[in-house]
Design an enzyme around this catalytic site. Sequence first.
Site, short mmCIF file in Angstrom:
data_model
loop_
_atom_site.label_atom_id
_atom_site.label_comp_id
_atom_site.label_asym_id
_atom_site.label_seq_id
_atom_site.Cartn_x
_atom_site.Cartn_y
_atom_site.Cartn_z
N GLY A 173 33.07 -20.18 5.90
CA GLY A 173 34.11 -20.23 6.60
C GLY A 173 33.92 -21.18 7.69
O GLY A 173 33.28 -22.20 7.51
N ARG A 228 34.78 -15.24 -0.48
CA ARG A 228 35.68 -14.54 -1.37
C ARG A 228 36.74 -15.37 -2.09
O ARG A 228 37.01 -14.90 -3.17
CB ARG A 228 36.38 -13.40 -0.33
CG ARG A 228 36.99 -12.18 -0.88
CD ARG A 228 37.58 -11.35 0.09
NE ARG A 228 38.16 -11.71 1.40
CZ ARG A 228 38.25 -11.16 2.35
NH1 ARG A 228 38.08 -9.94 2.60
NH2 ARG A 228 38.86 -11.75 3.48
N ILE A 244 22.92 -14.16 10.63
CA ILE A 244 23.43 -14.21 11.63
C ILE A 244 24.79 -13.48 11.43
O ILE A 244 25.70 -13.75 12.58
CB ILE A 244 23.67 -15.57 12.04
CG1 ILE A 244 24.22 -16.39 11.17
CG2 ILE A 244 22.13 -16.25 12.28
CD1 ILE A 244 24.82 -17.76 11.52
N ARG A 298 26.08 -9.62 10.11
CA ARG A 298 26.11 -8.43 10.62
C ARG A 298 24.81 -7.92 9.80
O ARG A 298 24.36 -8.07 8.56
CB ARG A 298 27.29 -7.46 10.20
CG ARG A 298 28.46 -7.95 11.24
CD ARG A 298 28.30 -7.31 12.70
NE ARG A 298 29.22 -7.61 13.56
CZ ARG A 298 29.53 -8.48 14.51
NH1 ARG A 298 28.70 -9.55 14.19
NH2 ARG A 298 30.58 -8.60 15.15
N GLU A 341 20.77 -1.16 15.12
CA GLU A 341 20.41 -2.02 16.56
C GLU A 341 20.36 -0.79 17.53
O GLU A 341 21.39 -0.12 17.72
CB GLU A 341 21.56 -3.04 16.49
CG GLU A 341 21.41 -4.24 15.36
CD GLU A 341 22.42 -5.26 15.75
OE1 GLU A 341 23.19 -5.14 16.94
OE2 GLU A 341 22.37 -6.10 15.22
N HIS A 380 20.21 -9.86 18.62
CA HIS A 380 21.59 -9.96 18.60
C HIS A 380 21.98 -10.65 19.67
O HIS A 380 23.00 -10.35 20.18
CB HIS A 380 22.11 -8.58 18.25
CG HIS A 380 23.58 -8.72 17.60
ND1 HIS A 380 24.46 -7.86 17.11
CD2 HIS A 380 24.44 -9.84 17.51
CE1 HIS A 380 25.46 -8.12 16.58
NE2 HIS A 380 25.65 -9.21 16.87
#
Length: 379
Positions: A201, A223, A281, A283, A312, A331
């Site tokens: 994206g 997608r 990078i 989730r 996390e 993160h």
Amino acid sequence: MSTATNALTTTAAATTAAAPAAGTATARTTTARTATAGTARSPFTVAVTADAARPDGSSIHGDLGLQRLSEHGISWSVLPSYTDPVPLADLAGVQAVLSLGHIAFDSHTVDHAPDLRLIARFGAGYETIDLDACTRAGIVVTNTPDAIRRPLAVAGLTLLLALSHKLLAKDRLTRTSDWAQREHYRGAPLVGQTVGIVGFGSVGAELARLLAPLGMKVVGNNRGGRHAEAAGLGVELLGLNELLERSDYVVLCAALTPATEKLIGAAALARMKPSAYLINIGRGKLVDTDALRDALRDGRIAGAGLDVFEPEPLLPDDELLTLDNVVLSPHSLCWTEDFTRDVAASAIASILAVAAGERPANVLNPEVFATAAFAAKGA
């Protein structure tokens, strides 16, 4: 639209200046502050989630620009506790929430927040927010995709370069004066290598632009199977299996949804080259962490660069912490000064727009504007 000219005041007492760690419910109260005259249509109150903000409005990200709300006649305060989900009493009289990311806004919460008009997400991910429930409740949800695009793409490039040059191992050799071992840690080539971006994206397109001068080929998967910038960037869009098989570096940028949870599991990892690297990078839940540990330990892939995890933070005895072929970041690899400045400005702009009775940019549920619930809130 009318203009509010009276100063608004928010008052409370501060109990601590430390931000809580993720996942910890700790009582907090907010400090006093006074807003100046501004441009909100009517009294408008913003709550900032306490997962990454301190009572005085400072945050682990840096300056959130909350003074801009005060300058426009908007009252704000940090929620009194880091509790997930937010206690309903804390949302009484709140028109907008600046969500810093970790707290869930589920159907029960939004259905019982009659004053809430907007959830402005600081960042791009929104898996903690029930969009359908917000739409039914007449609540607009926004995020900040444009502001996060470059910092996140640079984070992906940073991990790629660290892995390709075996930077972690070379750092260790230098610190231990073990220079004799450096011949065993030659870097991997870049020119002509293929980078596969999963979830191609806006961030993926930005990463492709950064990779182009390095002579690397970029392929993508998303997608919809298409992207407006792909052809112009020379990016071929592929099915996931083909991307995994062809790539020397696989970079995960996909949003977390029920369909993408554990997208990269044992079967996907088995399709990757033994010389390939996985970079996440997006989730942590995009990856089956148990399967990744196995693949790394057994040498079925060359290594991994991870800025996100499940859970996390990592537990102290997690094997990932001991592996030489893994580069880790808590993160926060994209947390730069320009990241905070631009993401905060985008989120604040959404709040100012809704407070002024206007439609904000980057709306995740645009169908909300046609609902009776939205109209009933007088937004």
